[in-house]
Design an enzyme around this catalytic site. Structure first.
Site, PDB file in Angstrom:
ATOM      1  N   ASP A  79       0.810  -1.085  -0.066  1.00 26.85           N
ATOM      2  CA  ASP A  79       0.093  -0.043   0.110  1.00 26.85           C
ATOM      3  C   ASP A  79       0.899   1.059   0.007  1.00 26.85           C
ATOM      4  O   ASP A  79       1.422   1.607   1.003  1.00 26.85           O
ATOM      5  CB  ASP A  79      -0.998  -0.151   1.215  1.00 26.85           C
ATOM      6  CG  ASP A  79      -2.103   0.907   1.089  1.00 26.85           C
ATOM      7  OD1 ASP A  79      -3.147   0.796   0.464  1.00 26.85           O
ATOM      8  OD2 ASP A  79      -1.633   2.346   1.484  1.00 26.85           O
ATOM      9  N   GLU A  81       1.962   5.354  -0.073  1.00 24.03           N
ATOM     10  CA  GLU A  81       1.378   6.598   0.091  1.00 24.03           C
ATOM     11  C   GLU A  81       2.273   7.516  -0.778  1.00 24.03           C
ATOM     12  O   GLU A  81       3.545   7.104  -1.139  1.00 24.03           O
ATOM     13  CB  GLU A  81       1.621   6.986   1.513  1.00 24.03           C
ATOM     14  CG  GLU A  81       0.727   6.207   2.380  1.00 24.03           C
ATOM     15  CD  GLU A  81      -0.684   6.154   2.226  1.00 24.03           C
ATOM     16  OE1 GLU A  81      -1.189   7.223   1.732  1.00 24.03           O
ATOM     17  OE2 GLU A  81      -1.198   5.272   2.551  1.00 24.03           O
ATOM     18  N   ASP A 178      -2.324   1.499  -7.103  1.00 27.10           N
ATOM     19  CA  ASP A 178      -0.942   1.353  -6.581  1.00 27.10           C
ATOM     20  C   ASP A 178      -0.053   0.849  -7.878  1.00 27.10           C
ATOM     21  O   ASP A 178       1.080   1.308  -8.079  1.00 27.10           O
ATOM     22  CB  ASP A 178      -0.653   0.430  -5.337  1.00 27.10           C
ATOM     23  CG  ASP A 178      -1.674   0.988  -4.069  1.00 27.10           C
ATOM     24  OD1 ASP A 178      -1.069   1.578  -3.197  1.00 27.10           O
ATOM     25  OD2 ASP A 178      -2.824   0.730  -4.091  1.00 27.10           O
ATOM     26  N   HIS A 236      -4.514   5.712   6.193  1.00 31.40           N
ATOM     27  CA  HIS A 236      -3.644   6.396   5.052  1.00 31.40           C
ATOM     28  C   HIS A 236      -2.124   6.192   5.596  1.00 31.40           C
ATOM     29  O   HIS A 236      -1.425   7.156   5.147  1.00 31.40           O
ATOM     30  CB  HIS A 236      -4.016   7.864   4.864  1.00 31.40           C
ATOM     31  CG  HIS A 236      -5.474   7.779   4.108  1.00 31.40           C
ATOM     32  ND1 HIS A 236      -5.676   7.237   2.840  1.00 31.40           N
ATOM     33  CD2 HIS A 236      -6.736   8.465   4.530  1.00 31.40           C
ATOM     34  CE1 HIS A 236      -6.971   7.673   2.713  1.00 31.40           C
ATOM     35  NE2 HIS A 236      -7.663   8.162   3.463  1.00 31.40           N
ATOM     36  N   ASP A 241      -2.159   0.427   6.827  1.00 34.77           N
ATOM     37  CA  ASP A 241      -2.990   0.052   5.889  1.00 34.77           C
ATOM     38  C   ASP A 241      -2.770  -1.237   5.321  1.00 34.77           C
ATOM     39  O   ASP A 241      -3.618  -2.315   5.085  1.00 34.77           O
ATOM     40  CB  ASP A 241      -3.167   1.008   4.643  1.00 34.77           C
ATOM     41  CG  ASP A 241      -3.727   2.264   4.804  1.00 34.77           C
ATOM     42  OD1 ASP A 241      -4.607   2.328   5.934  1.00 34.77           O
ATOM     43  OD2 ASP A 241      -3.819   3.089   3.944  1.00 34.77           O
TER      44      ASP A 241
END
Length: 266
Positions: A79, A81, A178, A236, A241
């Site tokens: 995941d 960011e 992603d 987030h 996550d």
């Protein structure tokens, strides 16, 4: 398949295992389990647990029997960011790169890769980005570039035995962004190659909708709510996550769900 006949089919495979060709037994069990609704598997799991308990076997062994055979040895939960603002900045750059290695048999986390990444096009994080992700400027300043992090990922994959052709693994993400948009888009911008192992994945939202019959509009929050799970950590945060994704996968596997690739081949 009725509940009674479904349980009978699984029981037959277990009791007849000694007479069944060993090289075909896992495939036969997987084929049977894939045809059965979760309720049948849950009921059979309960029967197996009672039988094991009556013979003095521990709870952990009974718990393992509740998992249907998965198609992969390992699930790689990922995941990202990325840099962001309102209105959105372009190009976005990955600033957190976490991966959890999930054992496909036990659905437990076996290893973690986690690095922050130095953005180069927009090196200064926006207040919006920090508020959303919890990532402050000091967490990315002086960190490796995306190219360096991708090299570290490859080293980690090799160390974990994930590059062995006989080991089946697949990435799992919450959505297609992603690996369909973010990573290939940034790699194209920077002139970097995308490793083949990033080109197929499981979208957890699709898997959840197949298993539960409803689409999780709010992503992890809806999936945790639908499965009566507590949200882990901060929304987030990439690593948090990933932990939520892993927890949701384990819960769905306990219910008899078998995960399959959802992305289309590149």
């Amino acid at each position: 398949v009725s509940d009674a006949s479904g349980c009978s089919m699984i029981a037959l495979l277990h009791t007849g295992a000694a007479k069944f060709p060993q090289n075909l037994l896992p495939r036969a069990r997987q084929a049977v389990c894939s045809l059965l609704p979760a309720g049948v598997l849950k009921e059979y799991s309960s029967i197996v647990s009672r039988k094991l308990a009556s013979h003095g076997f521990g709870a952990s062994m009974a718990a393992m029997s509740s998992f249907p055979p998965q198609r992969y040895h390992y699930f790689l939960v990922l995941d990202f960011e990325a840099t962001c603002d309102k209105p959105q900045i372009h190009p976005q750059e990955i600033i957190e790169f976490p991966i959890l290695k999930l054992n496909g048999r036990t659905m437990e986390i076996e290893s973690t890769f986690h690095m922050y990444v130095q953005p180069v096009v927009h090196p200064q994080l926006t207040p919006f980005c920090t508020e959303l992700t919890g990532i402050i400027q000091g967490m990315v300043d002086g960190q490796p570039s995306l190219q360096q992090v991708l090299e570290r990922v490859d080293e980690w994959m090799a160390k974990e035995g994930l590059l062995d052709p006989s080991v089946k693994s697949i990435f799992v993400t919450c959505g297609d962004w992603d690996l369909k948009v973010m990573l290939p888009g940034q790699c194209q911008y920077l002139g970097l190659p995308v490793a083949d192992y990033f080109k197929q994945w499981i979208n957890l939202k699709k898997a959840y909708s197949f298993a539960m019959g409803s689409w999780p509009k709010n992503g992890l929050l809806d999936m945790n709510k639908g499965l009566n799970l507590q949200h882990i950590g901060r929304p987030h945060s990439g690593i948090d996550d990933c932990k939520n994704i892993a927890n949701i996968m384990k819960t769905l596997a306990h219910r008899g769900f078998i995960f399959k690739q959802t992305s289309k081949p590149f």
